[in-house]
Design a protein around this motif. Sequence first.
Motif, PDB file in Angstrom:
ATOM      1  N   GLY A  18       9.851   0.982  27.215  1.00  0.00           N
ATOM      2  CA  GLY A  18       9.941   0.136  28.394  1.00  0.00           C
ATOM      3  C   GLY A  18       8.580  -0.414  28.793  1.00  0.00           C
ATOM      4  O   GLY A  18       7.536   0.189  28.516  1.00  0.00           O
ATOM      5  N   PRO A  19       8.570  -1.569  29.466  1.00  0.00           N
ATOM      6  CA  PRO A  19       7.288  -2.163  29.867  1.00  0.00           C
ATOM      7  C   PRO A  19       6.600  -1.387  30.990  1.00  0.00           C
ATOM      8  O   PRO A  19       5.382  -1.311  31.032  1.00  0.00           O
ATOM      9  N   GLU A  20       7.390  -0.827  31.924  1.00  0.00           N
ATOM     10  CA  GLU A  20       6.826  -0.116  33.059  1.00  0.00           C
ATOM     11  C   GLU A  20       7.503   1.251  33.190  1.00  0.00           C
ATOM     12  O   GLU A  20       8.415   1.442  34.005  1.00  0.00           O
ATOM     13  N   PRO A  21       7.125   2.253  32.391  1.00  0.00           N
ATOM     14  CA  PRO A  21       7.746   3.577  32.514  1.00  0.00           C
ATOM     15  C   PRO A  21       7.323   4.245  33.817  1.00  0.00           C
ATOM     16  O   PRO A  21       6.239   4.013  34.345  1.00  0.00           O
ATOM     17  N   THR A  22       8.217   5.073  34.327  1.00  0.00           N
ATOM     18  CA  THR A  22       7.978   5.756  35.601  1.00  0.00           C
ATOM     19  C   THR A  22       7.545   7.197  35.365  1.00  0.00           C
ATOM     20  O   THR A  22       7.639   7.730  34.253  1.00  0.00           O
ATOM     21  N   LEU A  23       7.071   7.811  36.445  1.00  0.00           N
ATOM     22  CA  LEU A  23       6.657   9.206  36.366  1.00  0.00           C
ATOM     23  C   LEU A  23       7.852  10.126  36.160  1.00  0.00           C
ATOM     24  O   LEU A  23       7.738  11.194  35.536  1.00  0.00           O
ATOM     25  N   THR A  24       9.037   9.708  36.637  1.00  0.00           N
ATOM     26  CA  THR A  24      10.255  10.505  36.439  1.00  0.00           C
ATOM     27  C   THR A  24      10.631  10.559  34.965  1.00  0.00           C
ATOM     28  O   THR A  24      11.032  11.612  34.437  1.00  0.00           O
ATOM     29  N   GLN A  25      10.507   9.430  34.259  1.00  0.00           N
ATOM     30  CA  GLN A  25      10.792   9.418  32.819  1.00  0.00           C
ATOM     31  C   GLN A  25       9.842  10.333  32.060  1.00  0.00           C
ATOM     32  O   GLN A  25      10.258  11.042  31.130  1.00  0.00           O
ATOM     33  N   LEU A  26       8.577  10.331  32.443  1.00  0.00           N
ATOM     34  CA  LEU A  26       7.616  11.204  31.763  1.00  0.00           C
ATOM     35  C   LEU A  26       7.934  12.672  32.011  1.00  0.00           C
ATOM     36  O   LEU A  26       7.865  13.501  31.090  1.00  0.00           O
ATOM     37  N   SER A  27       8.316  13.021  33.237  1.00  0.00           N
ATOM     38  CA  SER A  27       8.662  14.418  33.533  1.00  0.00           C
ATOM     39  C   SER A  27       9.886  14.863  32.751  1.00  0.00           C
ATOM     40  O   SER A  27       9.942  15.998  32.236  1.00  0.00           O
ATOM     41  N   THR A  28      10.872  13.980  32.632  1.00  0.00           N
ATOM     42  CA  THR A  28      12.080  14.313  31.868  1.00  0.00           C
ATOM     43  C   THR A  28      11.747  14.517  30.389  1.00  0.00           C
ATOM     44  O   THR A  28      12.261  15.440  29.735  1.00  0.00           O
ATOM     45  N   ARG A  29      10.877  13.677  29.867  1.00  0.00           N
ATOM     46  CA  ARG A  29      10.501  13.797  28.454  1.00  0.00           C
ATOM     47  C   ARG A  29       9.709  15.079  28.203  1.00  0.00           C
ATOM     48  O   ARG A  29       9.895  15.750  27.169  1.00  0.00           O
ATOM     49  N   VAL A  30       8.856  15.434  29.136  1.00  0.00           N
ATOM     50  CA  VAL A  30       8.091  16.673  28.981  1.00  0.00           C
ATOM     51  C   VAL A  30       9.019  17.883  29.055  1.00  0.00           C
ATOM     52  O   VAL A  30       8.882  18.847  28.285  1.00  0.00           O
ATOM     53  N   ARG A  31      10.020  17.862  29.954  1.00  0.00           N
ATOM     54  CA  ARG A  31      10.937  18.993  30.097  1.00  0.00           C
ATOM     55  C   ARG A  31      11.815  19.138  28.862  1.00  0.00           C
ATOM     56  O   ARG A  31      12.134  20.260  28.438  1.00  0.00           O
ATOM     57  N   GLU A  32      12.223  18.034  28.269  1.00  0.00           N
ATOM     58  CA  GLU A  32      13.160  18.097  27.140  1.00  0.00           C
ATOM     59  C   GLU A  32      12.478  18.326  25.805  1.00  0.00           C
ATOM     60  O   GLU A  32      13.052  18.990  24.934  1.00  0.00           O
ATOM     61  N   ALA A  33      11.287  17.776  25.595  1.00  0.00           N
ATOM     62  CA  ALA A  33      10.683  17.823  24.266  1.00  0.00           C
ATOM     63  C   ALA A  33       9.402  18.651  24.206  1.00  0.00           C
ATOM     64  O   ALA A  33       9.199  19.419  23.255  1.00  0.00           O
ATOM     65  N   VAL A  34       8.541  18.519  25.194  1.00  0.00           N
ATOM     66  CA  VAL A  34       7.217  19.150  25.088  1.00  0.00           C
ATOM     67  C   VAL A  34       7.286  20.634  25.394  1.00  0.00           C
ATOM     68  O   VAL A  34       6.721  21.461  24.669  1.00  0.00           O
ATOM     69  N   LEU A  35       7.973  21.025  26.456  1.00  0.00           N
ATOM     70  CA  LEU A  35       8.011  22.441  26.829  1.00  0.00           C
ATOM     71  C   LEU A  35       8.685  23.306  25.778  1.00  0.00           C
ATOM     72  O   LEU A  35       8.188  24.403  25.458  1.00  0.00           O
ATOM     73  N   PRO A  36       9.839  22.897  25.207  1.00  0.00           N
ATOM     74  CA  PRO A  36      10.420  23.748  24.149  1.00  0.00           C
ATOM     75  C   PRO A  36       9.512  23.900  22.937  1.00  0.00           C
ATOM     76  O   PRO A  36       9.475  24.967  22.311  1.00  0.00           O
ATOM     77  N   SER A  37       8.772  22.854  22.565  1.00  0.00           N
ATOM     78  CA  SER A  37       7.875  22.973  21.415  1.00  0.00           C
ATOM     79  C   SER A  37       6.703  23.902  21.695  1.00  0.00           C
ATOM     80  O   SER A  37       6.118  24.467  20.771  1.00  0.00           O
TER      81      SER A  37
END
Length: 479
Positions: A18-37
């Motif tokens: 997306g052209p303008e990602p939000t802080l909510t999208q980043l938090s969701t991505r961190v919860r789903e992908a970064v923390l489990p890894s």
Amino acid sequence: MKLRVKVNKQVSRVELEGPEPTLTQLSTRVREAVLPSAGFSANTEFSLSLNGKEPLVDTGQTLSLCGVVSGDMISVILSCTDSSSTSSSSSSHQMHNISGVQCNTEQSPSGSGAGESGASSSYDSRESADDPETEEIKMEEGEEAVGSFIPHPMLCSEAEEGKVPHSLETLYQTAQCNSASDCLVLAVHVLLQETGFLPQGCDVRAGEMPSDWRATGGLYKLQYSHPHCENCLAQVVAVTMGQTLVVNATLKTSSAVENSRKLVLKPDVYVTKQWADENAGVAYRDLQKLSRVFKDYLAYPLIATAREALDLPALFGLATLPPELLLRIMRLLDVSSLLSLSTVCRHLHSVTQDVSLWKHLLHRDFRVNCQAEHRDTDWKELYKSRFKQRKALSRHRMRCHAFRPPVPIGPIPLPLFPPGIIGGEHDRRLAVPHNILPRPRYDPIGPFSDQEPPVGLPFGLRLPRPGGSRAPDPRRGFI
């Protein structure tokens, strides 16, 4: 947008669409992908931060409003309970790996070193692949191997020996200089661009000189415009005269008003003998001095005089300071410097006419009680009259005092003979019982040379000769 997310010294790469990602999208991505890894559950409480200390408050705003750009490092701040449990689990997992390696080494035969080397190599490979601290240490070692960052000069005032700005180096590579004066004109062109002048011409390209900048006979012509001097055209003409380069800059503000400045430069001072080399850093030297001299004596005064002719406010220098600071500076000057400063421009001339300034100078230089004077006193005229009186008094003292010879230093040398001795038979008769000093001086030549001078005769007065004007006998000489 591509970002880096750091969780307990482990860095992961995250790409948001997306052209303008939000802080909510980043938090969701961190919860789903970064923390489990990283070994955390998806229900772990966390917050995001740019500096690792102050968390970002999620109100649905975009990352750009939070000051996040592509390539930034986002730190994940975990709660205390989650971080302690994770550290214990990671330590137990590490001990399990080490014990597994030890078991493999014990099971391997003692005589074969291949098993030990294989186990250790497999452990090293897993540790280097799974441990993020090892990667950071390797990155730091790589940075130390490269060395500290040394910035490249961007301006001529920052150039050091062997280094020139990129703009001058580009011009030097494309201009094909034929003499040291050509190299110096290139530096002048760069300095004019640094002060805001824009080259004018039909085929002027970035990083190149105009096509007709160099003429035969050591003549150079360039034209510029300046955004702070509207409807003005600056023409720079440089002429080679012997061992010098004379730069004449003329700024035409209207059909009748022209402001010109002249500067004489020596190419041998700023251009080395290796100017024909392809390296621009070897061809130039003392660019800091050239920048200071050229800007202070030609570029900035030319802009200042042009803006004054156009009735525009000054952009730099003393004229841009408020009157409060100007008065603080002027009261520290002597009168001759203050009068020279008043001739610079109209604004400074009006500031030097301040009543409180001349009142302060009158008290400082002549110790005049300003409170005893009248309220409507012209302090500048009073200072002028006091100054003239002091000068007239000093001239009168110089005329009254005659020249006095210098007093000799040390003992005065004594003559070889006592005073009054002129030689002859009379001067040899010094043995007088009652007087040791020589007798008064007189001329012993004459018929009465054996007689003593009469008492009361002044010293130095000769006795009358009987012969009148007869010449003395030359055969009777002195001893």
